[in-house]
Enzyme design. Sequence first.
Site, PDB file in Angstrom:
ATOM      1  N   GLU A 122     -14.598   5.838  -3.574  1.00 48.85           N
ATOM      2  CA  GLU A 122     -13.710   4.795  -3.036  1.00 48.85           C
ATOM      3  C   GLU A 122     -13.810   4.830  -1.511  1.00 48.85           C
ATOM      4  O   GLU A 122     -14.495   5.688  -0.944  1.00 48.85           O
ATOM      5  CB  GLU A 122     -12.269   5.012  -3.515  1.00 48.85           C
ATOM      6  CG  GLU A 122     -12.093   4.711  -4.993  1.00 48.85           C
ATOM      7  CD  GLU A 122     -10.653   4.829  -5.452  1.00 48.85           C
ATOM      8  OE1 GLU A 122      -9.972   3.803  -5.534  1.00 48.85           O
ATOM      9  OE2 GLU A 122     -10.193   5.952  -5.732  1.00 48.85           O
ATOM     10  N   HIS A 244      -3.310  -2.776   0.281  1.00 50.41           N
ATOM     11  CA  HIS A 244      -4.593  -2.660  -0.418  1.00 50.41           C
ATOM     12  C   HIS A 244      -5.388  -3.924  -0.143  1.00 50.41           C
ATOM     13  O   HIS A 244      -4.854  -5.028  -0.255  1.00 50.41           O
ATOM     14  CB  HIS A 244      -4.368  -2.473  -1.918  1.00 50.41           C
ATOM     15  CG  HIS A 244      -5.579  -1.941  -2.629  1.00 50.41           C
ATOM     16  ND1 HIS A 244      -6.732  -2.661  -2.766  1.00 50.41           N
ATOM     17  CD2 HIS A 244      -5.820  -0.748  -3.225  1.00 50.41           C
ATOM     18  CE1 HIS A 244      -7.632  -1.931  -3.425  1.00 50.41           C
ATOM     19  NE2 HIS A 244      -7.107  -0.761  -3.705  1.00 50.41           N
ATOM     20  N   ARG A 290      -9.168   1.874   4.052  1.00 49.88           N
ATOM     21  CA  ARG A 290      -8.420   0.752   3.500  1.00 49.88           C
ATOM     22  C   ARG A 290      -7.788  -0.152   4.568  1.00 49.88           C
ATOM     23  O   ARG A 290      -7.802  -1.366   4.452  1.00 49.88           O
ATOM     24  CB  ARG A 290      -7.303   1.326   2.630  1.00 49.88           C
ATOM     25  CG  ARG A 290      -7.168   0.646   1.340  1.00 49.88           C
ATOM     26  CD  ARG A 290      -6.307   1.453   0.439  1.00 49.88           C
ATOM     27  NE  ARG A 290      -7.085   1.892  -0.701  1.00 49.88           N
ATOM     28  CZ  ARG A 290      -6.556   2.523  -1.731  1.00 49.88           C
ATOM     29  NH1 ARG A 290      -5.272   2.796  -1.753  1.00 49.88           N
ATOM     30  NH2 ARG A 290      -7.301   2.878  -2.735  1.00 49.88           N
ATOM     31  N   HIS A 349       0.886  -1.854  -0.947  1.00 49.69           N
ATOM     32  CA  HIS A 349       0.409  -0.997  -2.040  1.00 49.69           C
ATOM     33  C   HIS A 349       1.051   0.384  -2.034  1.00 49.69           C
ATOM     34  O   HIS A 349       1.402   0.912  -3.085  1.00 49.69           O
ATOM     35  CB  HIS A 349      -1.107  -0.874  -1.887  1.00 49.69           C
ATOM     36  CG  HIS A 349      -1.789  -0.078  -2.956  1.00 49.69           C
ATOM     37  ND1 HIS A 349      -1.793  -0.474  -4.274  1.00 49.69           N
ATOM     38  CD2 HIS A 349      -2.489   1.086  -2.909  1.00 49.69           C
ATOM     39  CE1 HIS A 349      -2.486   0.415  -4.999  1.00 49.69           C
ATOM     40  NE2 HIS A 349      -2.898   1.376  -4.195  1.00 49.69           N
ATOM     41  N   ARG A 384      -3.492   6.452   3.961  1.00 47.44           N
ATOM     42  CA  ARG A 384      -3.853   7.378   2.864  1.00 47.44           C
ATOM     43  C   ARG A 384      -5.296   7.175   2.402  1.00 47.44           C
ATOM     44  O   ARG A 384      -5.747   6.044   2.198  1.00 47.44           O
ATOM     45  CB  ARG A 384      -2.925   7.136   1.672  1.00 47.44           C
ATOM     46  CG  ARG A 384      -3.271   7.946   0.451  1.00 47.44           C
ATOM     47  CD  ARG A 384      -2.248   7.709  -0.634  1.00 47.44           C
ATOM     48  NE  ARG A 384      -2.259   6.334  -1.086  1.00 47.44           N
ATOM     49  CZ  ARG A 384      -2.857   5.908  -2.197  1.00 47.44           C
ATOM     50  NH1 ARG A 384      -3.488   6.761  -2.972  1.00 47.44           N
ATOM     51  NH2 ARG A 384      -2.807   4.640  -2.540  1.00 47.44           N
TER      52      ARG A 384
HETATM   53  P1  FAD Z   1       6.224   6.387  -9.602  1.00 45.91           P
HETATM   54  O1  FAD Z   1       5.078   6.557 -10.503  1.00 45.91           O
HETATM   55  O2  FAD Z   1       6.351   5.096  -8.898  1.00 45.91           O
HETATM   56  O3  FAD Z   1       7.554   6.653 -10.423  1.00 45.91           O
HETATM   57  C1  FAD Z   1       8.828   6.424  -9.868  1.00 45.91           C
HETATM   58  C2  FAD Z   1       9.851   6.504 -10.979  1.00 45.91           C
HETATM   59  O4  FAD Z   1      11.161   6.513 -10.440  1.00 45.91           O
HETATM   60  C3  FAD Z   1       9.812   5.342 -11.958  1.00 45.91           C
HETATM   61  O5  FAD Z   1       9.973   5.867 -13.241  1.00 45.91           O
HETATM   62  C4  FAD Z   1      11.044   4.514 -11.567  1.00 45.91           C
HETATM   63  O6  FAD Z   1      11.549   3.739 -12.612  1.00 45.91           O
HETATM   64  C5  FAD Z   1      11.998   5.613 -11.173  1.00 45.91           C
HETATM   65  N1  FAD Z   1      13.087   5.229 -10.273  1.00 45.91           N
HETATM   66  C6  FAD Z   1      12.993   4.636  -9.059  1.00 45.91           C
HETATM   67  N2  FAD Z   1      14.218   4.493  -8.519  1.00 45.91           N
HETATM   68  C7  FAD Z   1      15.108   5.009  -9.397  1.00 45.91           C
HETATM   69  C8  FAD Z   1      16.524   5.141  -9.418  1.00 45.91           C
HETATM   70  N3  FAD Z   1      17.307   4.698  -8.415  1.00 45.91           N
HETATM   71  N4  FAD Z   1      17.110   5.707 -10.486  1.00 45.91           N
HETATM   72  C9  FAD Z   1      16.364   6.130 -11.547  1.00 45.91           C
HETATM   73  N5  FAD Z   1      15.009   6.033 -11.579  1.00 45.91           N
HETATM   74  C10 FAD Z   1      14.401   5.478 -10.516  1.00 45.91           C
HETATM   75  N6  FAD Z   1      -2.900   6.476  -6.471  1.00 45.91           N
HETATM   76  C11 FAD Z   1      -3.962   7.282  -6.708  1.00 45.91           C
HETATM   77  O7  FAD Z   1      -3.973   8.435  -6.281  1.00 45.91           O
HETATM   78  N7  FAD Z   1      -5.021   6.823  -7.430  1.00 45.91           N
HETATM   79  C12 FAD Z   1      -5.080   5.559  -7.929  1.00 45.91           C
HETATM   80  O8  FAD Z   1      -6.035   5.194  -8.582  1.00 45.91           O
HETATM   81  C13 FAD Z   1      -3.990   4.693  -7.673  1.00 45.91           C
HETATM   82  N8  FAD Z   1      -4.003   3.417  -8.120  1.00 45.91           N
HETATM   83  C14 FAD Z   1      -2.884   2.655  -7.977  1.00 45.91           C
HETATM   84  C15 FAD Z   1      -2.851   1.378  -8.536  1.00 45.91           C
HETATM   85  C16 FAD Z   1      -1.697   0.617  -8.475  1.00 45.91           C
HETATM   86  C17 FAD Z   1      -1.672  -0.763  -9.088  1.00 45.91           C
HETATM   87  C18 FAD Z   1      -0.557   1.127  -7.813  1.00 45.91           C
HETATM   88  C19 FAD Z   1       0.692   0.307  -7.740  1.00 45.91           C
HETATM   89  C20 FAD Z   1      -0.593   2.375  -7.215  1.00 45.91           C
HETATM   90  C21 FAD Z   1      -1.749   3.146  -7.297  1.00 45.91           C
HETATM   91  N9  FAD Z   1      -1.801   4.417  -6.722  1.00 45.91           N
HETATM   92  C22 FAD Z   1      -2.893   5.218  -6.950  1.00 45.91           C
HETATM   93  C23 FAD Z   1      -0.623   5.005  -6.100  1.00 45.91           C
HETATM   94  C24 FAD Z   1       0.050   5.908  -7.123  1.00 45.91           C
HETATM   95  O9  FAD Z   1       0.013   5.291  -8.389  1.00 45.91           O
HETATM   96  C25 FAD Z   1       1.477   6.215  -6.761  1.00 45.91           C
HETATM   97  O10 FAD Z   1       1.572   6.592  -5.432  1.00 45.91           O
HETATM   98  C26 FAD Z   1       2.004   7.344  -7.628  1.00 45.91           C
HETATM   99  O11 FAD Z   1       1.772   7.041  -8.983  1.00 45.91           O
HETATM  100  C27 FAD Z   1       3.470   7.581  -7.372  1.00 45.91           C
HETATM  101  O12 FAD Z   1       3.951   8.431  -8.367  1.00 45.91           O
HETATM  102  P2  FAD Z   1       5.469   8.890  -8.326  1.00 45.91           P
HETATM  103  O13 FAD Z   1       5.669   9.761  -9.519  1.00 45.91           O
HETATM  104  O14 FAD Z   1       5.792   9.431  -7.009  1.00 45.91           O
HETATM  105  O15 FAD Z   1       6.299   7.544  -8.478  1.00 45.91           O
HETATM  106  C1  SIN Z   2      -7.567   1.708  -6.387  1.00 46.34           C
HETATM  107  O1  SIN Z   2      -7.992   1.938  -7.517  1.00 46.34           O
HETATM  108  O2  SIN Z   2      -8.138   0.982  -5.577  1.00 46.34           O
HETATM  109  C2  SIN Z   2      -6.284   2.350  -5.976  1.00 46.34           C
HETATM  110  C3  SIN Z   2      -6.519   3.733  -5.598  1.00 46.34           C
HETATM  111  C4  SIN Z   2      -5.382   4.290  -4.787  1.00 46.34           C
HETATM  112  O3  SIN Z   2      -4.457   3.577  -4.444  1.00 46.34           O
HETATM  113  O4  SIN Z   2      -5.474   5.470  -4.463  1.00 46.34           O
END
Ligand code: FAD
Ligand code: SIN
Length: 547
Positions: A122, A244, A290, A349, A384
């Site tokens: 990437e 993104h 990015r 993103h 990032r």
């Molecule tokens: P999240 O997975 O966002 O989980 C947050 C949780 O908290 C959810 O369950 C939500 O419902 C809950 N929540 C929020 N507020 C409250 C509240 N007040 N009360 C109760 N529950 C609450 N990163 C990579 O490293 N590789 C990738 O390939 C990649 N691709 C991505 C593609 C997309 C489309 C997106 C959107 C992001 C991507 N990212 C990627 C970024 C990555 O997915 C996120 O940064 C990461 O998953 C965040 O994980 P997390 O557990 O911190 O939060």
């Molecule tokens: C992507 O697949 O382009 C998202 C990867 C990331 O947000 O780290």
Amino acid sequence: MPMKHSTYSVIIVGSGIAGLYAAIKLSETVKLPDGILLLTKSQLSESNSRYAQGGIVGVLPENKIDSISLHVSDTIKAGCGLCDFNVVKFVSENSNHAIKDLMKYGVKFDRNDKNEINFTLEGAHSVRRILHVGGDATGYGIEKELVNKVKNEPSIASNITIYEETLATDLLVDSKNNCRGIISYNSATQEYEALYAPVTILATGGTGQIYKYTTNPSVTTGDGIALALRAGAKTKDMEFIQFHPTALSMEDSDSRFLISESVRGEGAKLVNQNGEYFMSEHPQKDLAPRDVVARAIFGQLSKGNKVFLDATLIDVDKIKKRFPNIYKTCLDNGIDVTKDYIPVSPAAHYCMGGIKTEINGKTSIDNLYAIGETACTSLHGANRLASNSLLECVVSAYELVNTLSKKNFTPSQVIDEKIMTTIKKYAAYDENDYDYASDTDLLIQRLKNTMWNNVGIIRTEDSLIEALSDINEIKSKLKCNKEIFRCNSVEEYELRNMLCVAECITSAALERKDSIGAHYRADATNNCLSENETGLEDIPNDTKVVI
Ligand code: FAD
Ligand code: SIN
């Protein structure tokens, strides 16, 4: 109705990969007399994590072309030098262990015919080091296994109570800066509960929903950061929002489906409607960091050009097998990526900033921890490096559990006056205060527009001041933003949080007068952008690109 009160040893707010992994590890390794509460505002499986496409970084010994020093250097270069070197090194060194642990939990990373792991590439990575699942369904592939463990593996599930459709609305912090739990609101039963615990973990994800165009699902409203800010916690790097470069851009819809950067990693190229290959001048071409690619696309759009991803350069069979979800979603939208160009534009993103923490999630409030996207460990700096986020979620959660394994979980102490006051404000409310219909949806749309237009890819002092003034006006229209603690609906709570986070991002962006990484000030006197970045000089300061 009287408010319920319950006690746990640990409360985890959020069920993305950070929250799920922390719950599993805690359940497996730490003796917790009152168990774990895993609370989430939607379904257990709904989160940003679920939609992660490209993959997760792993610096694995079997990948001979890679090394810790190379990954550290790529991360710091992408982050424009604002990363914490020790944190970057620590995360990189622990990536092999994190990946092997996920495999142990049943995650099946994609492999080639020889059963070797398939690494992809990437933006800003100097070698192939990103592992993926189901081609472009990495988040889903990891999350599915973790949810299964939390729900169905008796030795783990027996220690975990799950609350779904339950929103954390406020933290309970006492007068000695000690977090003692949260207030929650169950949107199905409309009941409030005071939840006490010696340890509270915020794993609430990012802030994408504060922008008009975002790749993030609807739950991503910055709640954890807002709760922590209201309780007096420190935040860091909030001005750095990652846009993104390549979200699927459909004229009749604001929603933005991601077209993974790994599509470019596998050979796709960006072109404008005249067929001009506008990234060709950059040494890293389409795989520049990015922020650089997002600005280059923004430059094209602001000149009135349309931007496309040409994925026809990838072998037809490969694209269908390697990116099945992207192939299908595009097809559903009338685009056959094996023949047609994909219309793309940038979308909010990822939030590089967040609640200021150490790598184990320790915040500036005692016994309050934050992990995953809601936290700022300073791994990412100003921008990032792709696929470092899922890795950070796992490494931080692991370190947090390590820290908690040394803690003595004694029964809770007495609740002090400050906490009692908060609880009373929730319990004893006057129904007349809530006899109103607020235009929550309209206010949310207004905030999203303001943030996109004024605190987006390109900012100026004037645009940021305009945004702050609009944020304050929106705030004044929101009743529950005043002294009353309770809001009328989940959406109102979310709007309250979004406003709080939007204000924090905008104020931080005003303070940082120079451009660096994802924070681009068109009125900067000192430009720390890469010398290879061109095409921005023609963009007027007040450009507002509607896409
Ligand atoms: P999240 O997975 O966002 O989980 C947050 C949780 O908290 C959810 O369950 C939500 O419902 C809950 N929540 C929020 N507020 C409250 C509240 N007040 N009360 C109760 N529950 C609450 N990163 C990579 O490293 N590789 C990738 O390939 C990649 N691709 C991505 C593609 C997309 C489309 C997106 C959107 C992001 C991507 N990212 C990627 C970024 C990555 O997915 C996120 O940064 C990461 O998953 C965040 O994980 P997390 O557990 O911190 O939060
Ligand atoms: C992507 O697949 O382009 C998202 C990867 C990331 O947000 O780290």
